[in-house]
Design an enzyme around this catalytic site. Structure first.
Site, PDB file in Angstrom:
ATOM      1  CB  CYS B 102      -0.699  -0.209   1.247  1.00  0.00           C
ATOM      2  SG  CYS B 102      -1.723   1.811   1.460  1.00  0.00           S
ATOM      3  CB  CYS B 105      -2.366   4.578   4.425  1.00  0.00           C
ATOM      4  SG  CYS B 105      -3.577   4.100   3.377  1.00  0.00           S
ATOM      5  CB  SER B 106       1.089   0.721   6.152  1.00  0.00           C
ATOM      6  OG  SER B 106       1.806   1.624   6.483  1.00  0.00           O
ATOM      7  CB  CYS B 107      -4.165  -0.641   2.789  1.00  0.00           C
ATOM      8  SG  CYS B 107      -5.226   1.244   3.043  1.00  0.00           S
TER       9      CYS B 107
END
Lengths: 229, 197
Positions: B102, B105-107
């Site tokens: 991701c 963000c850090s999905c």
């Protein structure tokens, strides 16, 4: 300019970290508390508006984004959202931290909250859409190449203005561009779009395909002629 | 002479301060926070995903359902909730290697993998795996054979991706329970393969 959070393809970050097995979810107790507080306060402000939270992350300055890692930026984004809604005064967190440390500081008064007048029409981020999707798997498309809008966007900078092929049609999603700023859900179909690495990074790129999930309004159909050029 | 910028209190202190403010305003209940933290420390983690993978390895009909409708097939185990509204499963094959990131963000698919590990949230991974995946995977300890195609998936919407690794050699006749402990988090993101026992 793209926000720091839009990191795809940006240089200067050094080597990737080597994974360690059995890494705990939180390396220090405060990380777990920041995680829980952010998730639980998000509902208080905005009906669990994930897009508003991600937009708060994007608006952090580089130090607030990077200095204290992932949960540090969660903490800072939660604080920013609470300030946006006038639930906390600017400086309230630092003043309280100094008070707790035994310093004699004057804390700002709690302001009168001004939460956005906004409620989601249903749970989660997916919505049924009445009309058919504009694109189908296999369609040649190009992403928009307008300058990044001032507000939120989920079109990563590194795929802007590039030609790709629709890999799959996904369910309707709330549009972050408006939902993140409490200006409407405007659900749209999302498409996974595949790009050859050379379209993104030039002829010398490692050969691979990059798939990314993009909202319908970020895409335009192109002719086979334009796709092959 | 300019003043040095005032340093903010450390994040642990700011966390405690924010909690104290929110409790004072009646906006948060520390007991609810404790329960929430415990859930992600003890219950929701990569063991969930490993059970799904082991089932797919041993039950061809389940595998078919998993690849066709990931969210529903994963729900058969009772796994769902935040960050799992629409899960798509990507199958590793002899010809194709998938890897998930991701960049914005850090999905990450929490219901099956728990919270993301530090390497996944690190700017170097987010920035570079969409630009030079083979090199990044090499740095992380995985050399993808030159004749295998690499497909990188940037999760920039609410769609979440789970990688179905290849079943390792030497496990003929093993049941799902025996296979589950072999499956690693890293293999279910695509930065590792499942090693033979």
């Amino acid at each position: 300019m793209d926000p720091l959070a839009d990191m795809g393809g940006s240089p200067g970050w050094g080597p990737a970290k080597v994974p360690t097995p059995d890494e705990p979810p939180f390396s220090e107790p405060w990380e777990g508390r920041s995680f829980a507080m952010t998730i639980l306060t998000m509902g208080r402000i905005s009906g669990r508006n994930l897009d508003a939270f991600r937009y708060a992350l994007e608006r952090l300055d580089p130090v607030s984004y990077l200095a204290d890692g992932y949960y540090g930026r969660w903490l800072n984004a939660a604080e920013l959202m609470l300030q946006d809604s006038n639930i906390l005064a600017p400086g309230a967190v630092d003043a309280r931290a100094r008070t707790l440390a035994g310093d004699d500081v004057e804390e700002p008064a709690f302001p009168e909250p001004q939460k956005p007048d906004y409620a989601p029409t249903g749970p989660g981020s997916l919505r049924e859409i009445d009309g058919p999707p504009a694109f189908a798997a296999g369609d040649a498309v190009r992403t928009t190449n307008t300058p990044r809008p001032q507000g939120p966007s989920k079109l990563p900078g590194y795929v802007r203005g590039r030609r790709g092929t629709v890999t799959a049609v996904r369910p309707g999603h709330l549009l972050p561009d408006t939902h993140a700023v409490f200006q409407g859900e405007n659900p749209q179909y999302v498409y996974t779009v595949g790009f050859p690495s050379t379209e993104l990074w030039g002829d010398d790129a490692e050969p691979f395909t990059l798939h990314v999930d993009l909202f319908e309004s970020y895409l335009a159909k192109i002719s086979e002629k334009e796709a092959d050029r | 002479m300019t003043d040095a910028p005032t340093r903010r209190p450390e994040p642990a202190q700011r966390t405690e301060a924010l909690e104290s403010l929110l409790v004072e305003r009646g906006l948060i209940d520390p007991a609810v926070m404790d329960k929430f933290i415990k859930t992600y420390e003890q219950d929701v983690g990569p063991l969930n995903g490993a059970k799904v993978v082991a089932a797919a390895w041993t039950d061809p009909e389940y595998k078919e359902r998993l690849l066709a409708e990931g969210t529903a097939a994963i729900k058969e185990f009772g796994f769902g909730g935040p960050q799992g509204e629409h899960i798509v499963v990507l199958e590793q094959t002899d010809d194709v290697h998938h890897v998930v990131v991701c960049t914005l963000c850090s999905c990450y698919p929490w219901p099956v993998l728990g919270l993301p590990p530090s390497w996944y949230k690190d700017p170097a991974y987010r920035a570079r795996v969409v630009r030079e995946p083979r090199k990044v995977l090499h740095e992380m300890g995985l050399d993808v054979p030159a004749d295998k195609k690499i497909e990188v998936w940037d999760s920039s919407s609410e769609v979440r991706y789970l990688v179905l690794p290849q079943r390792p050699a030497g496990t003929d006749g093993w049941d799902a329970e025996a296979l589950t402990p072999l499956v690693t988090r890293d293999a279910m993101v695509g930065v590792a393969v499942v090693a033979a026992p």
